[in-house]
Write a protein that holds these residues in place. Structure first.
Motif, PDB file in Angstrom:
ATOM      1  N   ALA A 101       0.834  -1.199   0.000  1.00  0.00           N
ATOM      2  CA  ALA A 101       0.000   0.000   0.000  1.00  0.00           C
ATOM      3  C   ALA A 101       0.866   1.245   0.000  1.00  0.00           C
ATOM      4  O   ALA A 101       1.837   1.354   0.748  1.00  0.00           O
ATOM      5  N   GLY A 102       0.506   2.191  -0.899  1.00  0.00           N
ATOM      6  CA  GLY A 102       1.175   3.479  -0.925  1.00  0.00           C
ATOM      7  C   GLY A 102       2.536   3.476  -1.586  1.00  0.00           C
ATOM      8  O   GLY A 102       3.229   4.491  -1.588  1.00  0.00           O
ATOM      9  N   ARG A 165      -5.189   1.200  -9.380  1.00  0.00           N
ATOM     10  CA  ARG A 165      -4.913   1.291  -7.941  1.00  0.00           C
ATOM     11  C   ARG A 165      -6.018   2.156  -7.333  1.00  0.00           C
ATOM     12  O   ARG A 165      -6.107   3.349  -7.617  1.00  0.00           O
ATOM     13  N   ASP A 168      -5.071   2.360  -2.677  1.00  0.00           N
ATOM     14  CA  ASP A 168      -3.927   1.498  -2.352  1.00  0.00           C
ATOM     15  C   ASP A 168      -4.151   0.015  -2.605  1.00  0.00           C
ATOM     16  O   ASP A 168      -3.280  -0.807  -2.304  1.00  0.00           O
TER      17      ASP A 168
END
Length: 222
Positions: A101-102, A165, A168
């Motif tokens: 994530a991220g 996406r 995330d």
């Protein structure tokens, strides 16, 4: 760059430069916000608009990574000269496994290994291979464990298979857009369509599918 930057604008500019040098493409507003501690991507957007006004960058509307460095655009090769491509540490296409994530999809920690296929084996050329998780696209032959060849582009058309996406989470779906609404459509009746409101949700398109390698075993399908 024609006008001086504030310290915060300089921080944003430096992060853009670093991201482009490290990864080869600019960051999104959400990535800038996370890296520099802004409360929301809207704060990053305001700094980007200021950089655009001051001539440090050029913003391309309608794209999540639509940032260009004006200093790079102004640099041209003199006529009659050639440059040698920088050597790459690996040959072939990166195979992307789990995406944190991220984190940018091509971050080194996501790369499982490299496939010896050249990028121009696919049309348009592939930028990476994504290992498919789940069965949401099985009805069009994209199965669990397959490698989806992905071409990074800012130009997405309705009906294309995309790597998206959403807040995330990375998913492979068929793309449809109308105004500020996007639908990410599964090709399996057991999976619901994902509806995205671009006014309130952060959606990034990481590329379009241009081919499949069945089960990651080297049998490429176009």
């Amino acid at each position: 760059m024609t006008r001086p930057l504030t310290p915060r604008q300089q921080n944003v500019y430096d992060f853009i430069v670093k991201t482009m040098n490290d990864l080869g493409y600019p960051p999104t507003r959400a990535e800038i916000a996370r890296a520099l501690g802004f409360r929301s991507p809207n704060a990053a957007e305001e700094h980007l608009r200021a950089l655009n006004r001051k001539g440090a960058i050029r913003m391309i509307p309608g794209t999540s990574r639509g940032i260009r460095l004006t200093a790079q655009e102004a640099t041209t090769e003199p006529q009659g000269t050639t440059t040698e491509a920088a050597p790459t540490p690996q040959e072939g296409l990166a195979i992307i496994g789990e995406v944190a994530a991220g984190s940018p999809i091509l971050a080194a920690e996501h790369i499982d290994r490299y496939c010896p296929l050249p990028p121009d084996y696919f049309t348009p050329r592939a930028d990476y291979l994504l290992r498919v998780r789940g069965l949401s696209m099985q009805d069009i032959g994209i199965l669990e464990g397959d490698l989806l060849a992905v071409h990074r582009t800012e130009h997405i058309r309705d009906g294309q298979i995309v790597v998206a996406r959403l807040e995330d989470e990375v998913t492979v779906k068929r793309f449809k857009r109308q105004g500020h609404k996007v639908w990410l459509i599964a090709e399996n009746a057991d999976f619901p369509t994902i509806e995205v409101d671009l006014r309130h949700q952060d959606l990034e398109i990481e590329g379009i599918g241009v081919g499949v390698i069945r089960g990651g075993n080297g049998q490429a399908l176009h």
